[in-house]
Design an enzyme around this catalytic site. Structure first.
Site, PDB file in Angstrom:
ATOM      1  N   HIS A  49      22.705 -42.413   1.477  1.00 34.75           N
ATOM      2  CA  HIS A  49      21.868 -43.285   2.289  1.00 34.75           C
ATOM      3  C   HIS A  49      21.042 -44.024   1.237  1.00 34.75           C
ATOM      4  O   HIS A  49      20.800 -43.470   0.179  1.00 34.75           O
ATOM      5  CB  HIS A  49      20.988 -42.406   3.188  1.00 34.75           C
ATOM      6  N   SER A 108      18.255 -48.774   5.801  1.00 42.68           N
ATOM      7  CA  SER A 108      17.817 -47.720   6.722  1.00 42.68           C
ATOM      8  C   SER A 108      17.131 -48.338   7.949  1.00 42.68           C
ATOM      9  O   SER A 108      17.692 -49.245   8.554  1.00 42.68           O
ATOM     10  CB  SER A 108      16.923 -46.734   5.963  1.00 42.68           C
ATOM     11  N   ASP A 114      27.101 -41.264   6.216  1.00 41.02           N
ATOM     12  CA  ASP A 114      25.700 -41.546   5.906  1.00 41.02           C
ATOM     13  C   ASP A 114      24.888 -40.249   5.919  1.00 41.02           C
ATOM     14  O   ASP A 114      24.856 -39.511   6.909  1.00 41.02           O
ATOM     15  CB  ASP A 114      25.145 -42.526   6.939  1.00 41.02           C
TER      16      ASP A 114
END
Ligand SMILES: *[C@@H]1O[C@H](CO)[C@@H](O)[C@H](O)[C@H]1NC(C)=O
Ligand SMILES: *[C@@H]1O[C@H](CO)[C@@H](O)[C@H](O)[C@H]1NC(C)=O
Ligand SMILES: *[C@@H]1O[C@H](CO)[C@@H](O)[C@H](O)[C@H]1NC(C)=O
Ligand SMILES: *[C@@H]1O[C@H](CO)[C@@H](O)[C@H](O)[C@H]1NC(C)=O
Ligand SMILES: *[C@@H]1O[C@H](CO)[C@@H](O)[C@H](O)[C@H]1NC(C)=O
Length: 400
Positions: A349, A183, A280
């Site tokens: 994610h 991330s 995502d």
């Protein structure tokens, strides 16, 4: 918890993110080693501090056997703070802005000392650097505004951890090294990859692995809000990142565009592995979909994986168009043989937190992510895999 109305970007994501971190983290019978924190020596004097001025810190688990000269580093996610108000909020109330509280951590599967789970890196020195600067370890602003007491120093935290381990823990003898992150930490990996390499000039194999860090701008996506550019522009400006972004990018583009992986990835010299979904979950739900309250239906469509079948036609189009755009940004990346690619179609994610995803729940051409990463790192084979089969998100939680 105070007034959240000033949080403009992804308030739901912050909740979802914290849930993700605590679920799906353990396989049956696995005993995850808990590692205690280490504060950087003289962190305050060095200015290697969090937003609130508390000392920078890391978690270190020593390597053993033939792994003693190998090192894997982790840079965590946690989005960015993009305004004075956001950063103050983070520094006061969130662990992503302060090291006031530093509970022990269990590491990500590819850092755990378990040979079954992690055959390639299990005996390496493993280091988790705490993310508390709000800008992907990129800022280094000397001045501290007395009114806010905000310290913008993530870059110094990163450097101080490297220097400390080099001088005290034998990292000067490093042979192999990996910088890994997810991330906002996955973006930090891309942006700090060559810098990581520069700390280890004598190491023979230094590489970087970015998970879910390939945030694209998705400009001109019909029906989407162009949120990412606003969020990233404010972040770059507030943290004064322009001078630290790759010069080869900032010479041709405005600095805020050089915070997007698609515009800097070709400037990175060190071998880089990109593990990402073109669906995502964070990008779709927080940077692409219009945020609430303007269109509540988006919550049902993109936030909850199980609700994907309930998206409206327009939402579905946007999701498919996002995929097309994402794949376009990857064009040509496979020209570079040192680049690893593992691009999936799951609505996900933070892919690697779940050991099952690492071990085989998600595969491309029959390769698990664990095999793909190891094969690429040790050059057992080239790994440039992109799932082109699915044009709509698949629910990888249901794959068993
Ligand atoms: C190591 O990982 C395997 C596979 O995930 C797991 O079954 C086992 O319990 C783990 N061992 C320990 C000691 O945690
Ligand atoms: C971590 O810290 C706690 C509390 O100080 C201590 O009890 C524990 O033994 C430490 N664990 C390790 C592995 O050093
Ligand atoms: C979202 O889903 C919930 C439960 O399935 C439903 O009650 C609600 O009406 C949906 N909202 C929108 C705007 O579609
Ligand atoms: C889709 O929406 C309907 C009606 O709101 C709801 O009953 C159903 O549970 C939803 N489906 C999923 C997969 O959430
Ligand atoms: C994957 O494995 C299955 C079963 O072993 C095999 O039938 C298939 O051809 C393999 N696919 C690829 C792309 O290697």
């Amino acid at each position: 918890m105070g007034d959240h109305s000033h949080i403009r970007v992804a308030p739901w994501f912050k909740i979802i993110y914290s849930l993700l971190v605590f679920i799906g983290s353990q396989v049956d019978g696995e005993n995850i080693v808990q590692v205690n924190v280490t504060f950087i020596t003289d962190a305050v004097a060095k200015g290697a501090v969090c937003l609130d001025g508390t000392p920078g810190a890391y978690y270190y688990y020593p390597g053993f056997d033939d792994g003693v000269n190998n090192w894997i580093f982790y840079l965590p996610g946690g989005a960015w703070c993009d305004t004075k108000e956001e950063c103050i909020y983070r520094s006061k109330y969130q662990s992503s802005g302060s090291n006031k509280e530093t509970p022990p951590k269990g590491f990500w599967p590819l850092m755990r000392p378990n040979k079954t789970l992690n055959p390639d890196f299990y005996n390496w020195n493993a280091v988790w650097i705490r993310y508390c600067d709000g800008a992907s370890f990129m800022a280094d602003v000397e001045a501290v505004d007395p009114e806010t007491n905000l310290h913008l120093r993530g870059r110094r935290i990163f450097a101080s951890v490297m220097e400390e381990l080099i001088s005290t823990k034998g990292m000067k003898n490093a042979v192999n090294a990996v910088l890994f992150g997810n991330s906002a930490g996955g973006l930090a990996v891309i942006l700090n990859c060559d810098r990581f390499r520069s700390f280890l000039p004598d190491a023979s194999r230094v590489k970087c692995i970015s998970e879910s860090g390939f945030f694209i701008r998705a400009k001109d996506l019909p029906g989407a809000q162009d949120t990412a550019i606003d969020y990233f522009s404010r972040t770059v400006e507030f943290h004064k990142l322009a001078e630290y972004l790759p010069k080869s990018c900032t010479q041709r583009l405005p600095p805020e565009l050089c915070f997007f992986a698609e515009n800097v990835v070709n400037d990175i010299q060190t071998p880089l592995f990109l593990l990402n979904s073109y669906f995502d979950r964070y990008q779709l739900s927080s940077l692409v979909a219009p945020n609430p309250p303007n269109e509540v239906g988006w919550y049902n469509c993109t936030h909850e994986t199980l609700n994907l079948p309930n998206c409206t036609n327009n939402q579905e189009h946007l999701i498919r168009d996002f995929r097309t755009m994402f794949l376009k940004t990857l064009d040509g990346l496979d020209d570079n043989p040192s680049r690893g690619l593992f691009i999936i179609s799951c609505h996900i994610h933070d892919i690697l937190w779940d050991p099952l995803n690492w071990q085989g729940k998600i595969t491309l051409q029959n390769k698990t992510i664990q095999q793909a990463v190891g094969d690429w790192y040790f050059e057992r084979s080239s790994v440039q895999l992109i799932d082109t089969e699915h044009t709509y998100p698949i629910n990888c939680n249901l794959i068993v």
